[in-house]
Design an enzyme around this catalytic site. Structure first.
Site, PDB file in Angstrom:
ATOM      1  N   ASN A 111       0.847  -1.190   0.000  1.00 47.71           N
ATOM      2  CA  ASN A 111       0.000   0.000   0.000  1.00 47.71           C
ATOM      3  C   ASN A 111       0.881   1.238   0.000  1.00 47.71           C
ATOM      4  O   ASN A 111       2.044   1.189   0.411  1.00 47.71           O
ATOM      5  CB  ASN A 111      -0.902   0.006   1.242  1.00 47.71           C
ATOM      6  CG  ASN A 111      -1.859   1.181   1.262  1.00 47.71           C
ATOM      7  OD1 ASN A 111      -2.517   1.471   0.273  1.00 47.71           O
ATOM      8  ND2 ASN A 111      -1.930   1.879   2.388  1.00 47.71           N
ATOM      9  N   HIS A 113       0.688   5.176   1.517  1.00 55.16           N
ATOM     10  CA  HIS A 113      -0.071   5.998   2.460  1.00 55.16           C
ATOM     11  C   HIS A 113       0.455   7.431   2.402  1.00 55.16           C
ATOM     12  O   HIS A 113       1.676   7.646   2.384  1.00 55.16           O
ATOM     13  CB  HIS A 113       0.090   5.445   3.878  1.00 55.16           C
ATOM     14  CG  HIS A 113      -0.704   6.204   4.898  1.00 55.16           C
ATOM     15  ND1 HIS A 113      -2.067   6.070   5.022  1.00 55.16           N
ATOM     16  CD2 HIS A 113      -0.321   7.111   5.833  1.00 55.16           C
ATOM     17  CE1 HIS A 113      -2.495   6.863   5.989  1.00 55.16           C
ATOM     18  NE2 HIS A 113      -1.454   7.500   6.492  1.00 55.16           N
ATOM     19  N   LEU A 148      -3.876  -1.531  10.740  1.00 53.47           N
ATOM     20  CA  LEU A 148      -3.921  -0.482   9.733  1.00 53.47           C
ATOM     21  C   LEU A 148      -2.662   0.381   9.737  1.00 53.47           C
ATOM     22  O   LEU A 148      -2.284   0.943  10.764  1.00 53.47           O
ATOM     23  CB  LEU A 148      -5.150   0.407   9.975  1.00 53.47           C
ATOM     24  CG  LEU A 148      -5.404   1.527   8.959  1.00 53.47           C
ATOM     25  CD1 LEU A 148      -5.758   0.942   7.596  1.00 53.47           C
ATOM     26  CD2 LEU A 148      -6.513   2.445   9.457  1.00 53.47           C
ATOM     27  N   ASP A 149      -2.022   0.470   8.569  1.00 55.65           N
ATOM     28  CA  ASP A 149      -0.917   1.403   8.308  1.00 55.65           C
ATOM     29  C   ASP A 149       0.294   1.216   9.226  1.00 55.65           C
ATOM     30  O   ASP A 149       0.973   2.189   9.565  1.00 55.65           O
ATOM     31  CB  ASP A 149      -1.409   2.859   8.422  1.00 55.65           C
ATOM     32  CG  ASP A 149      -2.438   3.205   7.359  1.00 55.65           C
ATOM     33  OD1 ASP A 149      -2.421   2.585   6.280  1.00 55.65           O
ATOM     34  OD2 ASP A 149      -3.262   4.104   7.606  1.00 55.65           O
TER      35      ASP A 149
END
Length: 205
Positions: A111, A113, A148-149
């Site tokens: 991903n 971000h 998450l992240d």
């Protein structure tokens, strides 16, 4: 052949940057890396037409057609797996993935971000950076994990926060850097084990 599946929800600018880099740098011939498909959870996503124009196969799985988040993720995992992906790339995919999906593709799920993680996970990153008085902001390519992240960081780019910046102007400059570092990080990730130095993120850290 190492297949990449890209997941999008919107305009697909990061997806297009990845596809164009792959085409311009001849990833398929030089490295055996191919963009196999672009899949969107939104039928109206502008990135679908963009991908088709770039010669990439597309598919839509409308998340609204599924009763639960888990049902959608199970269907998405099946659609992605049909392409035998070496890597699944989230490029503006606006869904929090459940463990059903993340665990199936663990170690091959990336991903990008729009902040310098671990700062500002989640949403509204640019306004939060401005409100906090940050002198720099940026973006981070990372592995996706169940939390998450917080997955392992592969690459980051730094952008100065200017006194006159709004969230929109800062976002535009950060996005330019996203288009630079995401294709580079993907190629490095997939080539990482070629010389026997390990595989994936483990040999990039």
């Amino acid at each position: 052949m190492k297949n990449i599946v890209i997941l999008i929800s919107g305009g697909g600018s990061n997806m297009a940057a990845i596809v164009r880099a792959a085409q311009q740098q001849d990833w398929q011939e030089r490295h055996g890396i191919r963009i196999a498909a672009v899949i969107s959870n939104r039928p109206g996503a502008g990135g679908l037409a963009l991908a088709q124009g770039l010669g990439i196969a597309t598919q839509v799985l409308d998340h609204k057609a599924y009763a639960t988040r888990e049902d959608f993720d199970a269907a998405l995992a099946q659609a992605v797996a049909a392409h035998d992906p070496a890597l699944v790339v989230l490029a503006g995919f606006m869904r929090v993935l459940t463990p059903i999906f993340v665990e199936r593709f663990a170690g091959r799920l990336l991903n990008i971000h729009p902040s310098l993680l671990p700062a500002f996970p989640g949403l509204d990153t640019h306004q939060r950076a401005i409100d906090a008085g940050c002198k720099v902001a940026g973006c981070t390519v990372h592995e996706v994990t169940a939390e998450l992240d917080v997955g392992p960081i592969l690459e980051q780019a730094v952008v100065p926060v200017l006194p006159c910046d709004s969230a929109q102007t800062l976002a535009a400059r950060v996005l330019e850097q996203e288009h630079q570092i995401y294709p580079r990080a993907i190629l490095a990730f997939l080539r990482c084990g070629e010389d026997g130095q390990g595989a994936g993120a483990s040999c990039l850290r």
